[in-house]
Enzyme design. Sequence first.
Site, PDB file in Angstrom:
ATOM      1  N   LYS A  38      -7.663  -8.190 -21.847  1.00  0.00           N
ATOM      2  CA  LYS A  38      -8.098  -8.845 -23.081  1.00  0.00           C
ATOM      3  C   LYS A  38      -7.689 -10.287 -22.969  1.00  0.00           C
ATOM      4  O   LYS A  38      -6.759 -10.636 -22.234  1.00  0.00           O
ATOM      5  CB  LYS A  38      -7.411  -8.221 -24.295  1.00  0.00           C
TER       6      LYS A  38
HETATM    7  P1  NAD Z   1     -17.105 -10.431 -35.111  1.00  0.00           P
HETATM    8  O1  NAD Z   1     -16.368 -11.686 -34.949  1.00  0.00           O
HETATM    9  O2  NAD Z   1     -18.554 -10.360 -34.743  1.00  0.00           O
HETATM   10  O3  NAD Z   1     -16.972  -9.935 -36.633  1.00  0.00           O
HETATM   11  C1  NAD Z   1     -15.745  -9.787 -37.276  1.00  0.00           C
HETATM   12  C2  NAD Z   1     -16.033  -9.464 -38.723  1.00  0.00           C
HETATM   13  O4  NAD Z   1     -14.790  -9.183 -39.394  1.00  0.00           O
HETATM   14  C3  NAD Z   1     -16.681 -10.632 -39.490  1.00  0.00           C
HETATM   15  O5  NAD Z   1     -17.681 -10.117 -40.351  1.00  0.00           O
HETATM   16  C4  NAD Z   1     -15.515 -11.185 -40.296  1.00  0.00           C
HETATM   17  O6  NAD Z   1     -15.920 -11.856 -41.475  1.00  0.00           O
HETATM   18  C5  NAD Z   1     -14.802  -9.896 -40.614  1.00  0.00           C
HETATM   19  N1  NAD Z   1     -13.436 -10.127 -41.128  1.00  0.00           N
HETATM   20  C6  NAD Z   1     -12.505 -10.978 -40.674  1.00  0.00           C
HETATM   21  N2  NAD Z   1     -11.418 -10.915 -41.467  1.00  0.00           N
HETATM   22  C7  NAD Z   1     -11.687 -10.005 -42.429  1.00  0.00           C
HETATM   23  C8  NAD Z   1     -10.976  -9.506 -43.540  1.00  0.00           C
HETATM   24  N3  NAD Z   1      -9.751  -9.934 -43.808  1.00  0.00           N
HETATM   25  N4  NAD Z   1     -11.579  -8.561 -44.315  1.00  0.00           N
HETATM   26  C9  NAD Z   1     -12.814  -8.123 -44.059  1.00  0.00           C
HETATM   27  N5  NAD Z   1     -13.534  -8.558 -43.009  1.00  0.00           N
HETATM   28  C10 NAD Z   1     -12.981  -9.490 -42.215  1.00  0.00           C
HETATM   29  O7  NAD Z   1     -16.269  -9.321 -34.299  1.00  0.00           O
HETATM   30  P2  NAD Z   1     -16.781  -7.921 -33.745  1.00  0.00           P
HETATM   31  O8  NAD Z   1     -17.198  -8.117 -32.345  1.00  0.00           O
HETATM   32  O9  NAD Z   1     -17.707  -7.295 -34.719  1.00  0.00           O
HETATM   33  O10 NAD Z   1     -15.405  -7.105 -33.697  1.00  0.00           O
HETATM   34  C11 NAD Z   1     -14.878  -6.422 -34.833  1.00  0.00           C
HETATM   35  C12 NAD Z   1     -13.813  -5.435 -34.387  1.00  0.00           C
HETATM   36  O11 NAD Z   1     -14.383  -4.495 -33.474  1.00  0.00           O
HETATM   37  C13 NAD Z   1     -12.615  -6.041 -33.643  1.00  0.00           C
HETATM   38  O12 NAD Z   1     -11.462  -5.266 -33.921  1.00  0.00           O
HETATM   39  C14 NAD Z   1     -12.997  -5.868 -32.190  1.00  0.00           C
HETATM   40  O13 NAD Z   1     -11.866  -5.883 -31.338  1.00  0.00           O
HETATM   41  C15 NAD Z   1     -13.650  -4.511 -32.254  1.00  0.00           C
HETATM   42  N6  NAD Z   1     -14.550  -4.207 -31.151  1.00  0.00           N
HETATM   43  C16 NAD Z   1     -15.611  -5.006 -30.855  1.00  0.00           C
HETATM   44  C17 NAD Z   1     -16.481  -4.663 -29.828  1.00  0.00           C
HETATM   45  C18 NAD Z   1     -17.726  -5.451 -29.510  1.00  0.00           C
HETATM   46  O14 NAD Z   1     -18.534  -4.987 -28.717  1.00  0.00           O
HETATM   47  N7  NAD Z   1     -17.946  -6.615 -30.110  1.00  0.00           N
HETATM   48  C19 NAD Z   1     -16.240  -3.505 -29.068  1.00  0.00           C
HETATM   49  C20 NAD Z   1     -15.157  -2.698 -29.395  1.00  0.00           C
HETATM   50  C21 NAD Z   1     -14.325  -3.053 -30.434  1.00  0.00           C
END
Ligand code: NAD
Length: 418
Positions: free
Chosen positions: A107
């Site tokens: 990461k």
């Molecule tokens: P992203 O940046 O596209 O979206 C993050 C979202 O979380 C945004 O809508 C943001 O406004 C919201 N957010 C931030 N703080 C917040 C709060 N306090 N309350 C409510 N919402 C809040 O990120 P993503 O890629 O969608 O990732 C989200 C989660 O999923 C993370 O934990 C990431 O590690 C995990 N994840 C992502 C992937 C991927 O393929 N992108 C894969 C596995 C896991």
Amino acid sequence: MTIYTGPVFDMAAQQFHVIADHLDIPDDERPRLLYPKRAIAVSCPIHRDDGTTAVYQGYRVQHHLTLGPTKGGTRFTPNLDIGEVAALAIWMSWKCALAGLPYGGAKGGVAIDPRAISHRELEAVSRRYMQEMIPFVGPHIDVMAPDMGTNEQVMAWFMDTYSMYQGHTVTEIVTGKPVASGGTEGRREATGRGIVFLAERALEARKIPMNGATAVIQGFGNVGSWAATTLAERGAKVIGVSDHTACYADRRGLDVAALVRHVTRTGALAGFSSELLAEPADLLATECDIAIPAALERVIDAPMAARLRCRVLAEGANGPTTPEADTILAQRPEIFVVPDILCNAGGVIVSYFEWVQDLQQFFWTEAEVRARLNQVLDRSFQAVMARATSDGIATRTAAQAIGVEKIRNAKNVRGLFP
Ligand code: NAD
């Protein structure tokens, strides 16, 4: 070992010791399985638009190198620290091992708020971060992908920067790229779609039909918005959503397509509606069939675990549930937990497909990607359920135990050099 500190690292370490106890791993073997192989910290200087210079701290942690290259996302968030990055790398290792992918976990990220800088500054910091990482990454060493605060565009800049230094195009250096530059069909949607595929398996186990099921989602970025879209396609009603700017609820079901259009246009949920505004702190405690945390770590602590009123907790975010909350969930068997390393694995599984396609320069259709994704998720789901039943343990412990066991077996057969 003291560089790895903070609540997120402590949480991963606590989980590891639960699994190690369950697997009877001797004390002297534990540090080799827990602590990262490498951690890199870099300073990324850029010219700001106002002519000043700013320096941002960047990190990359590679957890273990036993099964192949390392693989993992890159996060741009303001308060990032190396303990959090290490925890996420450890979870990636277990996730890849559970899904049977030939990777260790990694990461990385930059401590920066991507919303507080211009598009040009974002490009500058993305390119400088990748440039600083060139000595430590490679298609057979460590392969990056998107995570919170990064997206396909950032991956395209990473790939371009790496390729410029090599003198030829190296698409396989990152995954989650645009399809136009060597990305795969189906990667953008993969994590959200995978979450819904597994939530449906969990609903089936509880004899609840997906058609008409109710769901709430915290986070409306890549993962949350694709989970919402897929739920709507499958006939479920999304009755609550939130992001860092707003929270909306409607028991009749929100208009997911309109929410997605709004976020695509404006960048966030704020301003979508004044009538549907709801209290963000209550969202995950809404009475519903499926609750999906898809934003931050540690949002389900012990008090929230006691307040949950869902039938299935489908963990889209990494590390959304604390060990204290797990103790409470163990007393609440009415809630089916689909743990993060299983539930959100769709992203890294399709990233693996992208890497394979780039290495071979032979590309698959979206239907092929989806069918293979569902096959891997289904196999992992069945393995976790079988292990939870046979060992009488929680689904999280079962998923993590399978991951740790595979890494341990690989280390043991390879032996310890020299
Ligand atoms: P992203 O940046 O596209 O979206 C993050 C979202 O979380 C945004 O809508 C943001 O406004 C919201 N957010 C931030 N703080 C917040 C709060 N306090 N309350 C409510 N919402 C809040 O990120 P993503 O890629 O969608 O990732 C989200 C989660 O999923 C993370 O934990 C990431 O590690 C995990 N994840 C992502 C992937 C991927 O393929 N992108 C894969 C596995 C896991």
